[in-house]
Design an enzyme around this catalytic site. Structure first.
Site, short mmCIF file in Angstrom:
data_model
loop_
_atom_site.label_atom_id
_atom_site.label_comp_id
_atom_site.label_asym_id
_atom_site.label_seq_id
_atom_site.Cartn_x
_atom_site.Cartn_y
_atom_site.Cartn_z
N HIS A 156 36.67 3.82 -1.78
CA HIS A 156 35.32 3.29 -1.62
C HIS A 156 34.40 4.33 -1.02
O HIS A 156 33.24 4.43 -1.40
CB HIS A 156 35.33 2.02 -0.77
CG HIS A 156 35.40 0.78 -1.61
ND1 HIS A 156 34.29 0.09 -2.01
CD2 HIS A 156 36.46 0.15 -2.16
CE1 HIS A 156 34.66 -0.92 -2.76
NE2 HIS A 156 35.98 -0.91 -2.87
N GLU A 210 29.00 -2.26 -8.68
CA GLU A 210 29.98 -1.99 -7.63
C GLU A 210 30.85 -0.81 -8.04
O GLU A 210 31.65 -0.90 -8.98
CB GLU A 210 30.85 -3.23 -7.38
CG GLU A 210 31.82 -2.96 -6.23
CD GLU A 210 32.68 -4.16 -5.86
OE1 GLU A 210 32.37 -5.28 -6.30
OE2 GLU A 210 33.67 -3.95 -5.15
N LYS A 255 29.73 -25.22 -11.35
CA LYS A 255 29.13 -24.19 -10.50
C LYS A 255 29.25 -24.49 -9.01
O LYS A 255 28.38 -24.11 -8.22
CB LYS A 255 27.66 -23.97 -10.87
CG LYS A 255 27.48 -23.60 -12.33
CD LYS A 255 26.05 -23.46 -12.76
CE LYS A 255 25.98 -23.18 -14.23
NZ LYS A 255 24.65 -23.15 -14.77
N ASP A 271 27.35 -17.60 -18.44
CA ASP A 271 26.55 -18.08 -17.32
C ASP A 271 27.19 -17.56 -16.03
O ASP A 271 28.27 -18.01 -15.64
CB ASP A 271 26.54 -19.62 -17.33
CG ASP A 271 25.58 -20.19 -16.31
OD1 ASP A 271 25.27 -19.46 -15.33
OD2 ASP A 271 25.15 -21.34 -16.47
#
Ligand code: ADP
Length: 568
Positions: free
Chosen positions: A554, A248, A380, A456
């Site tokens: 951006h 990104e 998660k 993770d």
């Protein structure tokens, strides 16, 4: 300003360390016994003893045999010394075969299994990529190829067999004994099966042995993710260069700007509030009364020491902290929390929970264990329990940003930032019904650091829970900013942290591997660095929005200038 560069952080106070002490209670994993372990002697002496025994008893028995033939005594008439000699002969023969013959036997078995493999029934093995039957993986981290010659003709045959389903793709590592070759063959087969080229997915330059049985199954290559660096992040008097793996645009640049604003304002400070990984099994009883009895038993402080003793056998580093129960009818959910040293701790806590469940079966034989994880953990998935109770490391981090820094570095002003934070991060998130999402983009920073350091990435869900607070202080001139993150789940041992690239990123932060002196200190330091980096990211993005810069930056950094229609 007293700034120290990338030195190891001093140990945290014992309250924050969270019970990672205590004597070693678990033994290291057992290795299979070897023939050379037969006697408690050095190897050369053990060999000498068995050689001498073998030849001397052979000589003695032959000698006795000759005498019996001479004296016409039947051979099956054996005396006590002869019986002892026969037993010794057999024992020494078994030892010598075990020690010197094992390579020969293994080669023989490898050949036999290769032949058998060629003859495998189509019906059993058909189906490329069948993963429901997991083939046993080679034990060795660096296995010697069972089939040594690397001929392309041979590879071609294997690729064909994988494509037509004669050889299951998942079994290539164990069959070939060469992880790189297995990945190559699998990839070739995949390209032929799908008709799609994988030419741009790199194969070379990666150690496939390092992921075997631990990080990724059925590899066909690896994805490259650029790693940028933000910093120095001045946190608790130390400087850190923060690795961020991301695609990104703007993210690293923006975090870097936040780090700069923090740095020139004197740095950020963090406090680790809590350190405990959780696992919550679900068990079922015949009625509500029995489920309640177990709840009262587990929550009774009188029983805690016994339960902790049983739980802590799972690892030298696991120390039970608490058990919280929740009932749904006759089903009981028990949330075990424990410190896990420098490991993120999911394996460790699961083993400890299994120990306790086994132990409880004697007093609660009617307890039906439905699952080791009953989602009250909660791993998660967004869940209020993590947001309120915390999971992993709970960290709060603050900085005081001076008025001139807000103006010159962040190109905005304190009042605009405070108002934006109130409306966006607090009110807007409340309107959206957010769960732990009272921030601008904590997950951006968390994910990038997690990927770079081998965490993770799926735990980004709860690890990104964060409330960002901003307040005007010093008569409204300066900005006080804080991030509170209750569920940062990180480790510096286990999982992907030991892979070469991820390990290099941990090393850059000075938190690679286990902290020998204060187990758990590396993982706790990493959690505070994550929070400090989130603080920098929040500061910079909020400033960009307040200054109306977001779309502009951006467009500059994140919008592809390539004509995608032509690329297609
Ligand atoms: P996780 O529980 O995060 O899944 P693993 O169980 O894969 O992690 O890795 C932890 C392993 O590392 C355990 O076998 C543990 O004994 C070992 N270990 C070595 N040093 C440490 C340490 N300082 N803290 C935690 N674990 C350690």
């Amino acid at each position: 300003m007293d700034v120290r560069r990338r030195q190891p952080k001093p140990p945290l106070p014992s309250a924050a360390r969270g019970g990672g002490r205590g004597p070693a209670s678990s033994s290291p994993p057992l290795e299979p016994p070897k023939a050379s372990d037969a006697l408690p002697l050095p190897l050369y002496l053990t060999n000498a003893v068995f050689f001498t025994l073998f030849f001397s008893v052979t000589y003695y028995l032959l000698h006795r045999w000759r005498d019996k033939i001479r004296d016409s005594v039947p051979l099956h008439f054996v005396t006590l010394p002869e019986i002892a000699a026969i037993v010794s002969l057999i024992a020494s023969f078994i030892y010598l075969l075990g020690f010197f013959g094992i390579d020969f036997v293994q080669t023989f078995i490898a050949r036999a299994s290769h032949d058998a493999w060629e003859d495998l029934d189509d019906d059993v093995n058909r189906g490329f990529g069948c993963t429901d039957i997991v083939a046993p993986l080679p034990k060795s981290r660096d296995p010697a190829p069972a089939i040594s010659a690397l001929s392309s003709v041979e590879d071609e045959e294997i690729v064909k067999s994988v494509v037509d389903g004669t050889i299951p793709s998942y079994s290539l590592e164990s069959k070939l004994g060469d992880c790189r070759r297995a990945a190559f063959v699998r990839r070739e087969a995949l390209q032929r099966t799908t008709g799609k080229s994988l030419a741009d997915l790199p194969l070379e330059g990666f150690d496939y042995t390092s992921i075997l049985g631990q990080c990724c199954e059925m590899p066909v290559g690896y994805v490259q993710i650029p790693v940028g660096v933000a910093g120095p992040l001045l946190l608790d008097g130390f400087e850190y260069y923060v690795p961020m793996a991301t695609t990104e645009g703007c993210l690293v640049a923006s975090t870097n700007r936040g780090c700069k604003a923090i740095y020139v304002s004197g740095g950020a400070r963090s406090v680790l509030l809590r350190d405990g990984m959780t696992r919550a099994p679900v068990v079922r009883f015949g009625d509500v009364k029995r489920a309640s009895e177990l709840k009262f038993f587990l929550e009774d402080p009188v029983n805690f020491d016994t339960l902790a003793l049983v739980f802590n056998r799972s690892s030298r580093f696991a120390r039970l902290q608490s058990i919280k129960c929740s009932i749904a009818g006759k089903n009981l959910f028990t949330r075990f929390s424990c410190s896990t040293g420098d490991a993120m701790g999911m394996n460790m806590v699961s083993k400890g929970v299994q120990n306790v469940l086994d132990f409880l079966q004697s007093d609660f034989p009617d307890m039906d264990v439905i699952g080791i994880s009953g989602n009250f953990c909660s791993d998660k998935k967004p869940a209020a329990v993590n947001w309120i109770e915390g999971r992993g490391k709970s960290v709060v981090c603050e900085a005081l940003i001076k008025e001139e820094v807000v103006k010159q570095v962040l190109k905005t002003n304190v009042a605009a930032l405070v108002e934006l934070n109130m409306l966006k991060n607090l009110t807007g998130s409340a309107v959206a019904g957010a769960l732990g999402g009272f921030n601008a983009h904590a997950s951006n920073i968390v994910s990038a650091i997690y990927i770079a350091t081998g965490q993770d990435p799926a735990q980004n869900v709860e690890s990104s829970h964060c409330i960002t607070m901003m307040e005007a202080v010093n008569e409204g001139r300066d900005l006080h900013i804080s991030v509170t993150m209750p569920s940062i789940e990180v480790g510096t041992v286990g999982g992907g942290t030991q892979l070469a690239s991820q390990s290099a990123c941990l090393n850059m932060l000075g938190v690679k591997g286990a902290n020998k002196e204060f187990p758990g200190a590396n993982a706790r330091l990493l959690a505070t660095i994550v929070a400090g980096s989130v603080l920098a990211g929040e500061l910079s993005l909020m400033s960009a929005i307040a200054a109306g810069q977001l779309v502009k930056s951006h467009m500059k950094y994140n919008r592809s200038s390539r004509d995608v229609t032509k690329v297609c």
